[in-house]
Design a protein around this motif. Structure first.
Motif, PDB file in Angstrom:
ATOM      1  N   TYR A  35      32.621  45.651  29.977  1.00  0.00           N
ATOM      2  CA  TYR A  35      31.735  45.786  31.127  1.00  0.00           C
ATOM      3  C   TYR A  35      30.305  46.014  30.626  1.00  0.00           C
ATOM      4  O   TYR A  35      30.093  46.667  29.598  1.00  0.00           O
ATOM      5  N   PRO A  43      28.778  49.400  36.481  1.00  0.00           N
ATOM      6  CA  PRO A  43      29.283  48.451  35.479  1.00  0.00           C
ATOM      7  C   PRO A  43      29.673  47.122  36.114  1.00  0.00           C
ATOM      8  O   PRO A  43      30.192  47.092  37.226  1.00  0.00           O
ATOM      9  N   GLN A  48      38.015  39.890  30.009  1.00  0.00           N
ATOM     10  CA  GLN A  48      39.205  40.634  29.624  1.00  0.00           C
ATOM     11  C   GLN A  48      40.004  39.828  28.604  1.00  0.00           C
ATOM     12  O   GLN A  48      40.142  38.601  28.749  1.00  0.00           O
ATOM     13  N   GLN A  56      40.351  36.507  31.781  1.00  0.00           N
ATOM     14  CA  GLN A  56      39.539  36.470  32.986  1.00  0.00           C
ATOM     15  C   GLN A  56      38.108  36.721  32.578  1.00  0.00           C
ATOM     16  O   GLN A  56      37.843  37.465  31.630  1.00  0.00           O
ATOM     17  N   GLN A 104      42.988  52.021  33.548  1.00  0.00           N
ATOM     18  CA  GLN A 104      42.161  51.627  32.423  1.00  0.00           C
ATOM     19  C   GLN A 104      41.439  52.860  31.894  1.00  0.00           C
ATOM     20  O   GLN A 104      40.956  53.681  32.669  1.00  0.00           O
TER      21      GLN A 104
ATOM     22  N   TYR B  32      43.137  48.169  45.651  1.00  0.00           N
ATOM     23  CA  TYR B  32      43.298  49.537  45.191  1.00  0.00           C
ATOM     24  C   TYR B  32      41.886  50.116  45.075  1.00  0.00           C
ATOM     25  O   TYR B  32      40.946  49.395  44.697  1.00  0.00           O
ATOM     26  N   PHE B  34      39.126  53.365  43.866  1.00  0.00           N
ATOM     27  CA  PHE B  34      38.938  54.365  42.814  1.00  0.00           C
ATOM     28  C   PHE B  34      37.585  55.049  42.937  1.00  0.00           C
ATOM     29  O   PHE B  34      36.623  54.475  43.442  1.00  0.00           O
ATOM     30  N   TYR B  36      35.188  56.913  40.016  1.00  0.00           N
ATOM     31  CA  TYR B  36      34.970  57.283  38.622  1.00  0.00           C
ATOM     32  C   TYR B  36      33.756  58.197  38.538  1.00  0.00           C
ATOM     33  O   TYR B  36      32.827  58.093  39.339  1.00  0.00           O
ATOM     34  N   LEU B  46      38.213  58.448  35.224  1.00  0.00           N
ATOM     35  CA  LEU B  46      38.827  58.279  36.529  1.00  0.00           C
ATOM     36  C   LEU B  46      38.936  59.628  37.218  1.00  0.00           C
ATOM     37  O   LEU B  46      39.502  60.575  36.665  1.00  0.00           O
ATOM     38  N   LYS B  49      42.375  58.004  42.658  1.00  0.00           N
ATOM     39  CA  LYS B  49      42.689  56.631  43.029  1.00  0.00           C
ATOM     40  C   LYS B  49      43.578  56.588  44.265  1.00  0.00           C
ATOM     41  O   LYS B  49      44.349  57.511  44.525  1.00  0.00           O
ATOM     42  N   ILE B  94      39.973  47.226  42.929  1.00  0.00           N
ATOM     43  CA  ILE B  94      40.716  46.191  42.222  1.00  0.00           C
ATOM     44  C   ILE B  94      41.530  45.462  43.271  1.00  0.00           C
ATOM     45  O   ILE B  94      42.157  46.096  44.114  1.00  0.00           O
ATOM     46  N   SER B  96      44.774  43.750  44.551  1.00  0.00           N
ATOM     47  CA  SER B  96      46.139  44.107  44.173  1.00  0.00           C
ATOM     48  C   SER B  96      46.851  43.002  43.420  1.00  0.00           C
ATOM     49  O   SER B  96      47.828  43.248  42.739  1.00  0.00           O
ATOM     50  N   TYR B  99      44.069  40.858  37.698  1.00  0.00           N
ATOM     51  CA  TYR B  99      44.279  41.394  36.364  1.00  0.00           C
ATOM     52  C   TYR B  99      43.602  42.743  36.190  1.00  0.00           C
ATOM     53  O   TYR B  99      43.229  43.114  35.104  1.00  0.00           O
ATOM     54  N   ASN B 100      43.477  43.480  37.269  1.00  0.00           N
ATOM     55  CA  ASN B 100      42.874  44.808  37.217  1.00  0.00           C
ATOM     56  C   ASN B 100      41.392  44.762  36.854  1.00  0.00           C
ATOM     57  O   ASN B 100      40.888  45.655  36.174  1.00  0.00           O
ATOM     58  N   LYS B 101      40.686  43.708  37.305  1.00  0.00           N
ATOM     59  CA  LYS B 101      39.244  43.649  37.120  1.00  0.00           C
ATOM     60  C   LYS B 101      38.599  44.601  38.114  1.00  0.00           C
ATOM     61  O   LYS B 101      38.767  44.468  39.328  1.00  0.00           O
ATOM     62  N   LEU B 102      37.877  45.593  37.612  1.00  0.00           N
ATOM     63  CA  LEU B 102      37.227  46.572  38.465  1.00  0.00           C
ATOM     64  C   LEU B 102      35.889  46.035  38.979  1.00  0.00           C
ATOM     65  O   LEU B 102      35.081  45.523  38.202  1.00  0.00           O
ATOM     66  N   PHE B 104      32.606  47.515  40.761  1.00  0.00           N
ATOM     67  CA  PHE B 104      31.982  48.809  40.973  1.00  0.00           C
ATOM     68  C   PHE B 104      30.837  48.727  41.982  1.00  0.00           C
ATOM     69  O   PHE B 104      30.158  47.701  42.112  1.00  0.00           O
TER      70      PHE B 104
END
Lengths: 115, 114
Positions: A35, A43, A48, A56, A104, B32, B34, B36, B46, B49, B94, B96, B99-102, B104
């Motif tokens: 990031y 960020p 990835q 990705q 993560q 999902y 979160f 931080y 974190l 969540k 993210i 659901s 690939y869990n790309k956040l 922000f």
């Protein structure tokens, strides 16, 4: 157990140069994400890596490239640096899992300054 | 595509006062959510969540957040803040199925004054 580690901590480069940042994931983790956090912003996802392949990618130019090694560590390379590349670069890792979500864990970041 | 809006860039508050940091998200799929926290010169940690189940989630240090699907919000609250809560707080989502790309938000700087 060491968490996610990144090196170097700080780095100063000039425009046009190239830089390599390094990340070691937390023990047992196999997926690494990078990031970019510009000053005063949240960020932004760069890309990835999983099983040594880029899985990705975010909205970043091809000047940003990466690599993942068999031990799951990763590098972020930036070519032809611009002033706007100055930022905190964060690495995050997560463990393998079949579930749809895994937490993560972030490293402390590398602060890159481009002059 | 998902997006996150944090409605306040800075929130000054006195110690022991309550605080709410606001977060709205936009998404066409299930997400999902979160929060931080980033202390000066450190990476992200974190705080809490929401994945599913109870819409009210709590952290170990007294923060809580409530998922409101109809208002697409996930505001963070604490009934009594401490000086040590001074930090930057980021709301993130993210999708659901990804690939869990956040993704922000821009962050909210919480400044707790004595």
């Amino acid at each position: 157990d060491a968490g996610v580690t990144q090196s170097p901590t700080h780095l100063i480069k000039t425009r046009g140069q190239q830089v390599t940042l390094r990340c070691s994931p937390k023990s047992g983790h196999d997926t690494v994400s990078w990031y970019q956090q510009a000053l005063g912003q949240g960020p932004q996802f760069i890309f990835q890596y999983y099983e040594e392949e880029e899985r990705q990618r975010g909205n970043f130019p091809d000047r940003f490239s990466g690599h993942q090694f068999p031990n799951y560590s990763s590098e972020l390379n930036v070519n032809a640096l611009l002033l706007g590349d100055s930022a905190l670069y964060l690495c995050a890792s997560r463990p393998p899992s079949s579930s749809s979500y895994n937490e993560q864990f972030f490293g402390p970041g590398t602060r890159l300054t481009v002059l | 595509a998902q997006s996150v809006t944090q409605l306040d860039s800075q929130v000054p508050v006195f110690e022991e006062a309550p605080v709410e940091l606001r977060c709205n998200y936009s998404s066409s799929v299930s997400v999902y959510l979160f929060w931080y926290v980033q202390y000066p010169n450190q990476g992200l940690q974190l705080l809490l969540k929401y994945l599913s189940g109870s819409t009210l989630v709590e952290s170990i240090n007294g923060f809580e957040a409530e998922f409101n699907k109809s208002q697409t919000s996930f505001h963070l609250r604490k009934p009594s803040v401490h000086i040590s809560d001074t930090a930057e707080y980021f709301c993130a989502v993210i999708s659901s199925g990804g690939y869990n790309k956040l993704i922000f938000g821009a962050g909210t700087r919480l400044a707790v004054h004595p």
